[in-house]
Design an enzyme around this catalytic site. Structure first.
Site, PDB file in Angstrom:
ATOM      1  N   ASP A 223      -6.886  -1.438   1.872  1.00 16.44           N
ATOM      2  CA  ASP A 223      -6.098  -2.232   0.947  1.00 16.44           C
ATOM      3  C   ASP A 223      -4.651  -1.753   0.909  1.00 16.44           C
ATOM      4  OD1 ASP A 223      -6.071  -4.176  -1.433  1.00 16.44           O
ATOM      5  OD2 ASP A 223      -5.265  -2.345  -2.325  1.00 16.44           O
ATOM      6  N   GLU A 277      -4.891  -4.246   5.612  1.00 18.84           N
ATOM      7  CA  GLU A 277      -4.258  -5.338   4.880  1.00 18.84           C
ATOM      8  C   GLU A 277      -2.759  -5.059   4.905  1.00 18.84           C
ATOM      9  OE1 GLU A 277      -4.043  -7.506   0.510  1.00 18.84           O
ATOM     10  OE2 GLU A 277      -4.150  -5.340   0.683  1.00 18.84           O
TER      11      GLU A 277
END
Length: 555
Positions: A223, A277
């Site tokens: 993330d 990401e």
């Protein structure tokens, strides 16, 4: 514990089991709170996912990616992690997670988990220890604690802004009630940023990777992967920064961090992967994360955020393939996720692109048009070279839920924007599985789900769509089956077919072609060819507007 849980030909049900499976995989994103509730408390759980593995196997996906399932106060939907070596009691326990990983592998589905290295929860043991230890302590060096500016330290240390709106700093209070230092949080106040210049932070995350690889996970989704490293002097953000010189985005130190992670993944075999990401506008900077020895792949957000326009989407496809080819990495194709407006809604608006700053309440939407375009977009994306990610409910054609009562909205983006941003809960509403009324089989008993479901979803349940050969679910099942079985849709590039500026058409291999019509009327298809699959019925052998057809070319 060290366990080799890679699928074999027997456990994978005949699917390809090569170590580079991830290059062409179809990967299904599970948002655990909203997928399936087994215990009847209105919140999805891992037992619910285990019970629905036959559905996922029939859908035809190769892996499932779970958003965070760890203990969390849920200040940001689980992306505020309190303990990486456990499972939130909302979802089950560690034994349940291990059983799920095994059960999924038994039907040929690998598991990818989320790791959130930029920050932890303010309930994490490290942050609690830092609060207790006080200013100047070693415990605070794992974070970004700073004295405030101003005469009494009453002003924030710098002008950095939170991704959720407002300042990226919050002030703590000493036990006697005295205002004290500030700490950095690029997201919500409950998500204090970690200091990646500290050896404890580096070592802890390397151990987290090993912990989960030991339990058989196939991959780690990282993330906010471009935000970890910070300039220790904490300078203000300028309008222009040289590449790699932004104070906290895409800094050079990240390359060494991820090379260390890659070395760990490689010790478990070539089938274990790292997925970033990474939101970066600079294609060359993006590609650096995908060089050999760094990450295996990264999300391609340019395609997802592009408008429904032939020129824009073709440009995105060409740029994506060029960037990935330059470093030998596979492209990824994504239409939605747990953060963005669902395609059926997005494609039915005047502005069919996506940007967080343009999300607003009461945006006019033509859901019939959006549904038609979403079907066409799905076939277009699944025909492209690389991996395809789909977000739960996408295969059902669920729209964004835009009438959640204000008191039920959970997403911090809504509150921190002063109510201007509707937040992301509209794409996180629990899935409808069966029945005519909420909770639509999401829970085994009549219970109010953690987010309210619309009363109009009876025709969008998995059961209803499974019985309808013209449904979105039927389209996805057929497309994923063809995509998995047809060798032309595996490795290799594409060759463009010129059918005019308002059509995206290309060939994969010798026999397969995909055609998407963005024009205002029907278009002729290449001949000689047989139509294998189409997002809508053809009109006199011609492809209607806002439609995609897959063709088997006759030699």
């Amino acid at each position: 514990m060290s366990t080799d849980l890679r699928p074999t030909a027997a456990t994978a049900g005949g699917r390809a089991t090569s170590s580079d499976w991830w290059r062409t995989a179809a990967i299904y994103q599970v948002y655990p709170r909203s997928f399936a509730d087994a215990n009847g408390d209105g919140t999805g759980d891992l037992a619910g996912v285990r019970s629905r593995l036959p559905y996922l196997a029939e859908l035809g996906v190769d892996a499932i990616w779970f958003t965070p399932w760890y203990p969390s106060p849920m200040a940001d939907g689980g992306y505020d992690v309190a303990d990486y070596r456990s499972i939130d009691p909302l979802f089950g326990d560690l034994a349940e997670a291990e059983g799920l990983i095994r059960d999924a592998l038994a039907v040929g589905i690998r598991t990818i988990i989320d790791v959130v290295p930029n920050h932890v929860s303010d309930r994490h043991a490290w942050f609690q220890a830092a609060l207790e230890a006080g200013p100047g302590s070693p415990e605070r060096e794992r974070f970004w604690f700073r004295d405030g500016s101003g005469e009494h330290g009453e002003l924030v240390p710098n002008g950095w802004e939170s991704e959720f709106g407002g300042p990226a700093w919050s002030r703590v209070t000493a036990p006697d009630g005295t205002p004290e230092q500030w700490y950095l949080h690029l997201f919500a106040p409950g998500q204090p940023d970690l200091n990646w210049g500290h050896h404890d932070v580096v070592r802890e995350h390397e151990q987290i990777l090993r912990f989960w690889f030991d339990r058989g996970v196939a991959g780690i989704r990282i993330d906010s992967a471009a935000l970890l490293a910070k300039d220790a002097s904490l300078p203000d953000v300028l309008a222009d920064h040289d590449p790699g010189e932004h104070p906290y985005v895409d800094r050079e130190e990240l390359q060494d961090i991820y090379r260390g992670w890659r070395r760990i993944a490689d010790t478990y075999g070539p089938d274990r992967i790292l997925i970033g990401e990474i939101w970066l506008p600079d294609a060359e900077r993006f590609a650096r994360y995908l060089r050999p020895g760094v990450l295996h792949s990264a999300f391609n957000f340019g395609f997802m955020t592009s408008p429904w326009d032939a020129a824009a989407l073709r440009r995105s496809i060409e740029e994506t393939l060029d960037v990935h080819d330059s470093v030998g990495a596979p492209a990824t194709w994504v239409l939605s996720n747990h953060d963005v407006t669902r395609p059926v809604t997005r494609y039915g608006r005047a502005d069919t692109s996506f940007a967080f700053e343009t999300k607003r309440f009461d945006t006019p939407t033509d859901l019939a048009l959006g549904h038609r375009r979403a079907r066409a977009a799905a076939l277009l994306a699944m025909a492209l070279p690389g991996a395809y990610y789909l977000y739960q409910g996408e295969e059902l054609g669920l729209p964004e839920v835009e009438d959640i009562p204000a008191e039920r909205i959970d997403d911090p983006m809504h509150a921190r924007s002063g109510g201007v941003d509707p937040g992301r809960d509209g794409c996180r509403v629990p899935l409808p599985w069966s029945g005519d009324a909420p909770p639509y089989g999401f829970s085994p008993v009549p219970v109010e789900p953690w987010l309210p479901q619309p009363g109009t979803w009876a025709g969008l349940t998995a059961a209803a769509e499974a019985a309808d050969p013209g449904s979105m679910l039927a389209l996805y099942r057929a497309a994923l089956r063809i995509r998995r079985d047809d060798p032309d849709l595996g490795y290799g590039g594409l060759t463009w077919i010129d059918l005019g500026p308002d059509v995206i058409a290309f060939r994969r291999g010798d026999d397969f072609a995909s055609v998407t019509n963005f024009s205002g009327g029907p278009v002729d298809l290449p001949t000689p060819a047989q139509t294998w699959l189409a997002s809508v019925p053809l009109e006199g052998g011609r492809l209607p507007t806002d439609a995609t057809a897959w063709l088997r070319l006759d030699s």
